[in-house]
Enzyme design. Structure first.
Site, mmCIF file in Angstrom:
data_model
loop_
_atom_site.group_PDB
_atom_site.id
_atom_site.type_symbol
_atom_site.label_atom_id
_atom_site.label_comp_id
_atom_site.label_asym_id
_atom_site.label_seq_id
_atom_site.Cartn_x
_atom_site.Cartn_y
_atom_site.Cartn_z
ATOM 1 C CD GLU A 1 -8.538 -0.272 3.567
ATOM 2 O OE1 GLU A 1 -8.416 0.691 2.764
ATOM 3 O OE2 GLU A 1 -8.989 -0.151 4.713
ATOM 4 N N GLY B 1 -8.721 1.273 8.520
ATOM 5 C CA GLY B 1 -9.644 1.251 9.655
ATOM 6 C C GLY B 1 -9.606 2.526 10.489
ATOM 7 C CB ALA C 1 -7.182 -3.413 10.047
ATOM 8 C CD GLU D 1 -12.614 1.004 6.722
ATOM 9 O OE1 GLU D 1 -11.765 0.381 7.414
ATOM 10 O OE2 GLU D 1 -13.293 0.457 5.846
HETATM 11 N N1 COA Z 1 -0.652 -2.775 10.732
HETATM 12 C C1 COA Z 1 0.355 -3.315 11.423
HETATM 13 N N2 COA Z 1 1.491 -2.631 11.693
HETATM 14 C C2 COA Z 1 1.579 -1.374 11.260
HETATM 15 C C3 COA Z 1 0.558 -0.762 10.514
HETATM 16 C C4 COA Z 1 -0.612 -1.523 10.270
HETATM 17 N N3 COA Z 1 -1.668 -1.006 9.616
HETATM 18 N N4 COA Z 1 0.948 0.497 10.202
HETATM 19 C C5 COA Z 1 2.169 0.660 10.732
HETATM 20 N N5 COA Z 1 2.558 -0.468 11.371
HETATM 21 C C6 COA Z 1 3.819 -0.729 12.062
HETATM 22 C C7 COA Z 1 4.971 -0.968 11.114
HETATM 23 O O1 COA Z 1 4.986 -2.296 10.653
HETATM 24 C C8 COA Z 1 6.143 -0.632 11.996
HETATM 25 O O2 COA Z 1 6.370 -1.723 12.860
HETATM 26 P P1 COA Z 1 7.888 -2.252 13.137
HETATM 27 O O3 COA Z 1 8.589 -1.064 13.753
HETATM 28 O O4 COA Z 1 7.714 -3.384 14.079
HETATM 29 O O5 COA Z 1 8.454 -2.609 11.797
HETATM 30 C C9 COA Z 1 5.606 0.493 12.850
HETATM 31 O O6 COA Z 1 4.195 0.422 12.796
HETATM 32 C C10 COA Z 1 6.034 1.861 12.334
HETATM 33 O O7 COA Z 1 5.626 1.950 10.985
HETATM 34 P P2 COA Z 1 6.632 2.346 9.778
HETATM 35 O O8 COA Z 1 6.071 1.789 8.512
HETATM 36 O O9 COA Z 1 8.039 1.964 10.132
HETATM 37 O O10 COA Z 1 6.521 3.942 9.822
HETATM 38 P P3 COA Z 1 6.726 4.951 8.599
HETATM 39 O O11 COA Z 1 6.725 6.294 9.211
HETATM 40 O O12 COA Z 1 7.874 4.543 7.762
HETATM 41 O O13 COA Z 1 5.393 4.782 7.705
HETATM 42 C C11 COA Z 1 3.026 4.571 7.318
HETATM 43 C C12 COA Z 1 4.138 5.125 8.231
HETATM 44 C C13 COA Z 1 1.700 4.845 8.045
HETATM 45 C C14 COA Z 1 3.058 5.308 5.970
HETATM 46 C C15 COA Z 1 3.224 3.052 7.118
HETATM 47 O O14 COA Z 1 3.424 2.453 8.374
HETATM 48 C C16 COA Z 1 2.048 2.376 6.445
HETATM 49 O O15 COA Z 1 1.912 2.475 5.252
HETATM 50 N N6 COA Z 1 1.236 1.643 7.228
HETATM 51 C C17 COA Z 1 0.129 0.862 6.676
HETATM 52 C C18 COA Z 1 -1.039 1.753 6.299
HETATM 53 C C19 COA Z 1 -2.133 0.905 5.691
HETATM 54 O O16 COA Z 1 -2.014 0.352 4.624
HETATM 55 N N7 COA Z 1 -3.279 0.835 6.412
HETATM 56 C C20 COA Z 1 -4.419 0.075 5.968
HETATM 57 C C21 COA Z 1 -4.400 -1.278 6.553
HETATM 58 S S1 COA Z 1 -5.775 -2.261 6.028
#
Ligand code: COA
Length: 262
Positions: free
Chosen positions: A135, A112, A67, A115
């Protein structure tokens, strides 16, 4: 039919592919994406010619990274509950579709995203995919049915550990080992493998597939005896279909069946 963040395509007869197309945010589910997914699911539910629906994410990196955390961060308690119920309703609608669904997990599937994949009937992951329900690392609990479906897919011990440790490093191979995904394919091949599976489903009796889907899905939440009554009723209902006659005649006449979904 396509919106700003969700593409819906029919690459082949009877098969639709729904692609979450927000790669710059790793296909994170914001309100617009959720709304467009809802429309795509409703449209699929009313398409009598549909035989299989595939979900995937745009780009090489992510299926759906969860999400949208930017949106979640602003929710009040009441809005949070509504948000969770809305997400749950969407995934329930996916799980209840009368046609089989396949998640082609082409990269990160977190929160999500996982999920949504767990609400599908079948999950095919590329070897580079990483999964998890992280989460609790954000101070929240999974809210789109994850606490419920993960334990049902992999058992309570693994669900407790994955959720409580916020594990983000679950590999595709490990997910296959614990029964969370059906199989692992080389990087870049998840969608192709999902389409191959969709074609196998399409070749079978459409009504029989719908009934089988319903029997397995509903039966899992029933005592065995009740589930078998449901199975027997659906088995009997097959005898009312042209598909049953066609399937059996085709076998006896040593030719491929031409099912019409009636
Ligand atoms: N919600 C909003 N934005 C998200 C996102 C999410 N769940 N997951 C990734 N993004 C965005 C990042 O903020 C970034 O945006 P920006 O370029 O404007 O800063 C972009 O997507 C790229 O992500 P980034 O973190 O730079 O890539 P990465 O390769 O370094 O890491 C992940 C990838 C997936 C490990 C990392 O993005 C992450 O941990 N995301 C969240 C996962 C999460 O906790 N999901 C559950 C949510 S309830």
């Amino acid at each position: 039919m396509s919106g700003g963040f969700v593409r819906v395509e029919s690459p082949e007869e009877g098969i639709r592919v729904v692609t979450v197309d927000r790669p710059e945010k790793l296909n994170a589910l914001n309100s617009e994406v959720l709304g467009e997914l809802r429309a795509a699911v409703e449209s699929a539910a009313s398409d009598a010619a549909l035989r299989c629906l595939v979900f995937t994410g745009a780009g090489e990196k992510a299926f759906i990274a969860g999400a949208d955390i930017g949106e979640l961060a602003k929710l009040t308690p009441i809005e949070g509950r509504e948000h969770s119920r809305r997400g749950q309703a969407l995934l329930d609608a996916i799980e209840s579709l009368p046609v089989p669904t396949i998640a082609a997990i082409n990269g990160y599937a977190y929160g999500g995203g996982l999920e949504l994949a767990m609400a599908c009937a079948i999950r095919i992951a590329s070897e580079n995919a990483r999964m998890g329900l992280p989460e609790t690392s954000l101070g929240i609990v999974p809210g789109y049915g994850g606490t419920q479906r993960l334990a049902r897919h992999v058992g309570r011990a693994r669900a407790f550990e994955l959720v409580l440790t916020s594990e983000k490093g679950l590999t595709a191979a490990e997910a296959e080992r614990i029964g969370l995904v059906n199989r692992v394919v080389p990087a870049g091949q998840a969608l192709a493998a999902a389409l191959e599976t969709a074609r196998k489903i399409r070749a079978n009796g459409p009504a029989a597939c719908r009934f089988a889907l319903e029997a397995i899905r509903r039966g899992l939440d029933m005592p065995l005896a009740e589930g078998q009554v449901l199975e027997a009723t659906l088995f009997g209902l097959c005898a009312a279909t042209e598909d049953m006659k066609e399937g059996m005649n085709a076998f006896l006449e040593k030719r491929p069946a031409r099912f019409r979904g009636r």
